[in-house]
Design a protein around this motif. Structure first.
Motif, PDB file in Angstrom:
ATOM      1  N   THR A 147     -68.558 -15.159 -47.653  1.00  0.00           N
ATOM      2  CA  THR A 147     -69.061 -13.962 -48.316  1.00  0.00           C
ATOM      3  C   THR A 147     -67.903 -13.018 -48.658  1.00  0.00           C
ATOM      4  N   GLU A 148     -68.173 -12.140 -49.598  1.00  0.00           N
ATOM      5  CA  GLU A 148     -67.136 -11.196 -50.030  1.00  0.00           C
ATOM      6  C   GLU A 148     -66.679 -10.310 -48.884  1.00  0.00           C
ATOM      7  N   MET A 149     -67.594  -9.827 -48.064  1.00  0.00           N
ATOM      8  CA  MET A 149     -67.236  -8.951 -46.945  1.00  0.00           C
ATOM      9  C   MET A 149     -66.406  -9.695 -45.906  1.00  0.00           C
ATOM     10  N   GLN A 150     -66.794 -10.929 -45.598  1.00  0.00           N
ATOM     11  CA  GLN A 150     -66.018 -11.711 -44.640  1.00  0.00           C
ATOM     12  C   GLN A 150     -64.635 -12.022 -45.182  1.00  0.00           C
ATOM     13  N   ALA A 151     -64.558 -12.334 -46.481  1.00  0.00           N
ATOM     14  CA  ALA A 151     -63.257 -12.610 -47.095  1.00  0.00           C
ATOM     15  C   ALA A 151     -62.373 -11.370 -47.045  1.00  0.00           C
ATOM     16  N   PHE A 152     -62.959 -10.203 -47.307  1.00  0.00           N
ATOM     17  CA  PHE A 152     -62.215  -8.948 -47.237  1.00  0.00           C
ATOM     18  C   PHE A 152     -61.657  -8.739 -45.832  1.00  0.00           C
ATOM     19  N   CYS A 153     -62.480  -8.946 -44.820  1.00  0.00           N
ATOM     20  CA  CYS A 153     -62.047  -8.743 -43.438  1.00  0.00           C
ATOM     21  C   CYS A 153     -60.963  -9.744 -43.044  1.00  0.00           C
ATOM     22  N   ILE A 154     -61.087 -10.987 -43.509  1.00  0.00           N
ATOM     23  CA  ILE A 154     -60.088 -12.005 -43.175  1.00  0.00           C
ATOM     24  C   ILE A 154     -58.739 -11.653 -43.782  1.00  0.00           C
ATOM     25  N   GLU A 155     -58.718 -11.303 -45.077  1.00  0.00           N
ATOM     26  CA  GLU A 155     -57.455 -10.961 -45.729  1.00  0.00           C
ATOM     27  C   GLU A 155     -56.861  -9.686 -45.132  1.00  0.00           C
ATOM     28  N   LEU A 156     -57.718  -8.749 -44.760  1.00  0.00           N
ATOM     29  CA  LEU A 156     -57.240  -7.528 -44.114  1.00  0.00           C
ATOM     30  C   LEU A 156     -56.603  -7.849 -42.770  1.00  0.00           C
ATOM     31  N   LEU A 157     -57.280  -8.659 -41.973  1.00  0.00           N
ATOM     32  CA  LEU A 157     -56.765  -9.039 -40.655  1.00  0.00           C
ATOM     33  C   LEU A 157     -55.456  -9.806 -40.783  1.00  0.00           C
ATOM     34  N   PHE A 158     -55.401 -10.768 -41.707  1.00  0.00           N
ATOM     35  CA  PHE A 158     -54.185 -11.562 -41.878  1.00  0.00           C
ATOM     36  C   PHE A 158     -53.023 -10.691 -42.343  1.00  0.00           C
ATOM     37  N   SER A 159     -53.313  -9.725 -43.203  1.00  0.00           N
ATOM     38  CA  SER A 159     -52.263  -8.823 -43.668  1.00  0.00           C
ATOM     39  C   SER A 159     -51.724  -7.984 -42.512  1.00  0.00           C
ATOM     40  N   VAL A 160     -52.621  -7.485 -41.667  1.00  0.00           N
ATOM     41  CA  VAL A 160     -52.202  -6.696 -40.510  1.00  0.00           C
ATOM     42  C   VAL A 160     -51.338  -7.540 -39.573  1.00  0.00           C
ATOM     43  N   VAL A 161     -51.788  -8.753 -39.273  1.00  0.00           N
ATOM     44  CA  VAL A 161     -51.042  -9.629 -38.368  1.00  0.00           C
ATOM     45  C   VAL A 161     -49.666  -9.955 -38.938  1.00  0.00           C
ATOM     46  N   PHE A 162     -49.635 -10.274 -40.235  1.00  0.00           N
ATOM     47  CA  PHE A 162     -48.376 -10.650 -40.862  1.00  0.00           C
ATOM     48  C   PHE A 162     -47.405  -9.474 -40.902  1.00  0.00           C
ATOM     49  N   GLN A 163     -47.882  -8.316 -41.367  1.00  0.00           N
ATOM     50  CA  GLN A 163     -47.003  -7.157 -41.463  1.00  0.00           C
ATOM     51  C   GLN A 163     -46.520  -6.700 -40.086  1.00  0.00           C
ATOM     52  N   LEU A 164     -47.396  -6.775 -39.087  1.00  0.00           N
ATOM     53  CA  LEU A 164     -47.000  -6.409 -37.727  1.00  0.00           C
ATOM     54  C   LEU A 164     -45.921  -7.361 -37.209  1.00  0.00           C
ATOM     55  N   ALA A 165     -46.087  -8.656 -37.485  1.00  0.00           N
ATOM     56  CA  ALA A 165     -45.090  -9.632 -37.046  1.00  0.00           C
ATOM     57  C   ALA A 165     -43.748  -9.403 -37.730  1.00  0.00           C
ATOM     58  N   VAL A 166     -43.777  -9.058 -39.022  1.00  0.00           N
ATOM     59  CA  VAL A 166     -42.532  -8.786 -39.747  1.00  0.00           C
ATOM     60  C   VAL A 166     -41.800  -7.599 -39.133  1.00  0.00           C
TER      61      VAL A 166
END
Length: 239
Positions: A147-166
């Motif tokens: 779903t669009e909402m789940q996709a939004f949350c997944i991309e948001l979470l992945f962006s947070v994890v990636f940027q935090l790791a960087v």
């Protein structure tokens, strides 16, 4: 053939970056624009080709191995470039980059995304390799399998994890840092690639799925543009 094509893109990009560094040091704006364009072109072109190799046996080992390998290669050859509009926002937010320079780099990233897509469509039309057969005629091959909402949350979470790791990896030795970041990206692709594509890069998302943005602009801009940028701002706010 696909590996040779991607290797050729990497070599050509390296030559263009070196030429720009030698000839345009006295023109910083043009230099920054071209270097960011070349670097983002390399990532977008190679990822477009990698997206065709996702079904190569054995699955998903081949695709994940190539993802890791080329992510390491990008990290080693594109030092100093962000290739991601979200990454460009950090120095702009902190005052390390002017609004003019930051906007120029973001423009370069999207220009490179369009050029990479046009270049790969031309290559695919030649049908030099088996994965290219029929690829040129594909329309919106939607990466969103939820779903669009789940996709939004997944991309948001992945962006947070990636940027935090960087951010946390800035103190790590560069020769180890590139492998840590590549491993993280590979893990995120494995975890969510079948749901959203695990892109968390607005320019790369546009290069990979431009047809989907034309057909469903609002939903795709929400998931692949706004969610990664929001994740970046959350990290910047926390830190």
């Amino acid at each position: 053939s696909s590996l040779l094509l991607m290797s050729g893109v990497v070599v050509a990009t390296g030559l263009c970056r070196r030429l720009a560094r030698r000839r345009l040091r006295s023109r910083p704006l043009l230099f920054a624009f071209l270097v960011e364009t070349f670097s983002t072109f390399q990532i977008c072109a190679c990822t477009n080709e990698l997206s065709l190799l996702g079904n190569v046996e054995p699955q998903p080992h081949t695709a994940l191995t190539l993802t890791y390998g080329f992510t390491v290669l990008h990290g080693l050859t594109l030092a100093g470039s962000t290739c991601n509009p979200c990454g460009t926002l950090q120095p702009m937010w902190g005052g390390g980059t002017s609004l003019r320079m930051g906007g120029l780099k973001i423009a370069a990233q999207f220009v490179a995304a369009v050029l990479a897509r046009a270049f790969m469509h031309f290559i695919w039309s030649l049908e030099m390799a088996e994965p290219h057969l029929g690829a040129f005629s594909q329309g919106c091959s939607s990466p969103m399998q939820t779903t669009e909402m789940q996709a939004f949350c997944i991309e948001l979470l992945f962006s947070v994890v990636f940027q935090l790791a960087v951010l946390r990896a800035e103190s790590v030795n560069p020769k180890y840092r590139v492998h840590l970041i590549a491993l993280l990206i590979t893990m995120l692709v494995y975890a969510g690639g079948n749901l959203t594509g695990a892109i968390f890069n607005p320019a790369l998302a546009f290069s990979l799925h431009a047809d989907c943005f034309y057909d469903k602009f609002l939903s795709y801009s929400l998931v692949y543009w706004i969610a990664p940028c929001l994740g970046k701002f959350l990290i910047l706010y926390v830190f």
